[in-house]
Design an enzyme around this catalytic site. Structure first.
Site, PDB file in Angstrom:
ATOM      1  CG  ASP A  98     -51.702   8.356  88.334  1.00 18.34           C
ATOM      2  OD1 ASP A  98     -50.756   7.572  88.107  1.00 18.34           O
ATOM      3  OD2 ASP A  98     -52.880   7.993  88.320  1.00 18.34           O
ATOM      4  CE1 TYR A 100     -44.307   4.216  91.729  1.00 18.14           C
ATOM      5  CE2 TYR A 100     -43.472   5.616  93.481  1.00 18.14           C
ATOM      6  CZ  TYR A 100     -43.266   4.905  92.315  1.00 18.14           C
ATOM      7  OH  TYR A 100     -42.011   4.879  91.747  1.00 18.14           O
ATOM      8  CG  PHE A 111     -40.725   8.052  88.599  1.00 15.57           C
ATOM      9  CD1 PHE A 111     -41.227   6.901  88.026  1.00 15.57           C
ATOM     10  CD2 PHE A 111     -40.724   9.224  87.845  1.00 15.57           C
ATOM     11  CE1 PHE A 111     -41.708   6.892  86.727  1.00 15.57           C
ATOM     12  CE2 PHE A 111     -41.208   9.239  86.537  1.00 15.57           C
ATOM     13  CZ  PHE A 111     -41.697   8.061  85.989  1.00 15.57           C
ATOM     14  CG  HIS A 219     -43.144   4.624  82.023  1.00 13.24           C
ATOM     15  ND1 HIS A 219     -43.117   3.823  83.146  1.00 13.24           N
ATOM     16  CD2 HIS A 219     -43.628   5.829  82.428  1.00 13.24           C
ATOM     17  CE1 HIS A 219     -43.563   4.517  84.183  1.00 13.24           C
ATOM     18  NE2 HIS A 219     -43.874   5.725  83.782  1.00 13.24           N
TER      19      HIS A 219
END
Length: 255
Positions: A98, A100, A111, A219
């Site tokens: 989702d 930031y 990102f 991740h």
């Protein structure tokens, strides 16, 4: 001091949080309106049309949260920004969770951040570190990844909005049905899309991407980057797969 003189230590009040009605969310008005206003590419209209009522419901939920005092991220006009990329031009899919939750960071691309954001989010710093280790590309000073999108890299979050300071707070309002439909459309592309799945949450999508080329690793977050993200060399792997498909490689160097 007379009443019309300024106080010695005046402070500027905090700007009021934006308060939205359902109609303030562009997707409330339907996929055709989104495409007409340049907020998504026309190729995504058939994918989103079956979800028109659900998109209106999400707009109503977000408006209610806004009116209750929640700060919503990103700006409503940016929530579906990943779909500006035409479906037939997608070569690579990079899946995020989702947006930031820090105000000023989210721009509708997984990102990525606004170009002026400093310091960069730590996940993005780790992505740049791996890019350098993989291809020797120096880390960019900014977090704007739109140059990747321009080359066919879809930066897609599974959830398209978040409450400020509350990561994961919008996971249950219906967005995952929309992102799943987008992923299903990409899975039927020819040539195959290369799906980059970072972390356990993204890797749960692998069954939906059974016709795609899947690359996976840990991740890039600080909690997991050292457990399989660093050293995974995803950028060279993507370009290797693109060459095998006879497609143009991605230039990962950011302007």
């Amino acid at each position: 001091m007379s009443s019309d003189q300024p106080a010695l230590f005046e402070t500027n009040p905090e700007p009021a949080l934006p308060t939205y009605t359902p109609e303030d969310f562009p997707f409330f008005h339907g996929p055709q309106a989104l495409a007409r206003n340049g907020l998504i590419d026309e190729s995504w209209v058939p994918t989103l049309l079956p979800f028109s009522a659900q998109l209106r419901g999400i707009a109503q939920e977000l408006a209610a949260r806004s009116q209750a005092g929640e700060r919503l991220l990103p700006d409503p006009a940016l929530m579906l920004r990943a779909l500006e990329l035409p479906a037939e031009q997608v070569k690579v899919l990079i899946v995020g969770q989702d947006p930031y939750p820090t105000p000023g960071h989210a721009i509708g691309l997984s990102f990525a951040t606004e170009a002026q954001v400093r310091p960069l989010p730590r996940s993005l710093s780790n992505i740049y570190r791996e890019l350098h280790d993989d291809l020797g590309i120096p880390p960019a000073a900014h977090g704007d990844l739109s140059a990747w999108q321009d080359q066919g890299v879809m930066l897609l979050n599974q959830v398209f909005s978040v409450g400020a300071g509350a990561a994961g707070s919008h996971q249950k309002i219906g967005w995952t049905h929309i992102s799943a439909a987008v992923i299903d459309r990409l899975n039927r592309c020819s040539p195959a899309v290369i799906a980059l799945l970072w972390g356990n949450q993204a890797q749960k999508l692998a069954p939906q991407l059974d016709q795609s080329i899947i690359l996976r690793s840990a991740h890039p977050s600080p909690l997991s980057a050292s457990r399989g993200f660093f050293g995974s060399k995803p950028f060279s792997a993507i370009n290797r797969e693109l060459r095998a498909l006879g497609r143009e490689e991605i230039s990962w160097q950011l302007p």
